[in-house]
Design a protein around this motif. Structure first.
Motif, mmCIF file in Angstrom:
data_model
loop_
_atom_site.group_PDB
_atom_site.id
_atom_site.type_symbol
_atom_site.label_atom_id
_atom_site.label_comp_id
_atom_site.label_asym_id
_atom_site.label_seq_id
_atom_site.Cartn_x
_atom_site.Cartn_y
_atom_site.Cartn_z
ATOM 1 N N HIS A 67 49.359 20.340 30.378
ATOM 2 C CA HIS A 67 50.050 20.064 31.632
ATOM 3 C C HIS A 67 51.457 19.506 31.424
ATOM 4 O O HIS A 67 52.397 19.879 32.133
ATOM 5 N N ARG A 70 54.578 21.842 30.914
ATOM 6 C CA ARG A 70 54.931 22.544 32.151
ATOM 7 C C ARG A 70 55.673 21.615 33.103
ATOM 8 O O ARG A 70 56.657 22.012 33.737
ATOM 9 N N GLN A 73 59.261 21.074 31.717
ATOM 10 C CA GLN A 73 60.112 22.252 31.887
ATOM 11 C C GLN A 73 60.513 22.441 33.341
ATOM 12 O O GLN A 73 61.646 22.854 33.637
ATOM 13 N N ARG A 74 59.625 22.157 34.264
ATOM 14 C CA ARG A 74 59.950 22.294 35.683
ATOM 15 C C ARG A 74 61.076 21.346 36.059
ATOM 16 O O ARG A 74 62.003 21.720 36.790
#
Length: 210
Positions: A67, A70, A73-74
């Motif tokens: 998790h 991600r 990176q978001r």
């Protein structure tokens, strides 16, 4: 319900039940029977999905480990200044830990002997590296006060976030993880950010700072 969906629902029920039991009693203090009782799954259903309690714990570690990249990176793709990204990213991570028992349990297990040989165990070093890079960029953009050392600040923030996770989850009554993280940022930002950034940064209104 089709068989595949039933199997997925059963697996999810086992994972959530294990996370809740591990949180209440710890990994070593949780017998398989407690997980079965809480999940409503049979022993046969359990062994269809997991070979052992340890294999289930490893699954929790890997779930939380997938998790964080991600999430980072978001935030790194957002069109915000690097200091705002650091604050928002850490704020979301703290809120997620407070509200998602599976991720919370997996994060704890990553520090247990179960997670020591897994790639997810390296998440702590990755967090500190990302914070360091964001704070170095913040310094380059003139967002930090003169004399502030980005590397030292990153270490302090990371240590504070780890402490918030432990204290916020284990000490009750009192502020939870998210509220304690907001308090940490309130204090740190007053000491490291320029007055101009603090005055003009409207983004802070979208995160959970006091």
């Amino acid at each position: 319900m089709p068989q595949q969906r039933r199997a997925q629902a059963t697996r999810r029920a086992i994972v959530v039940a294990a996370a809740e039991e591990f949180e209440d009693a710890g990994y070593d203090g949780t017998p398989l029977s407690a997980i079965l009782r809480r999940s409503g799954a049979t022993k046969g259903a359990f062994y269809f999905h997991f070979s052992s309690k340890e294999a289930l714990a490893v699954t929790l570690v890997r779930l939380q480990g997938r998790h964080w990249p991600r999430l980072r990176q978001r935030w790194l793709r957002r069109r915000l200044d690097p200091l705002s990204i650091a604050v928002g990213m850490a704020d979301e991570a703290s809120r997620l830990l407070e509200n998602d028992v599976v991720i919370r349990a997996g994060t704890r297990l990553a520090r247990h002997r179960i997670g020591r040989n897994l790639a997810a165990h390296r998440a702590a070093a990755e967090w500190e590296q990302v914070l360091t890079e964001l704070l170095q960029r913040s310094a380059e953009h003139g967002l930090l006060r003169a004399g502030v050392n980005p590397v030292e600040v990153a270490r302090v923030i990371h240590a504070a976030m780890v402490g918030v996770r432990v204290v916020g989850a284990d000490v009750s009554p009192g502020p939870g993880v998210g509220a304690r993280a907001a308090e940490v940022w309130q204090v740190i930002l007053q000491g490291i950010a320029t007055a101009e950034w603090l005055r003009s940064n409207r983004f802070l209104r979208t995160v959970h700072l006091p």
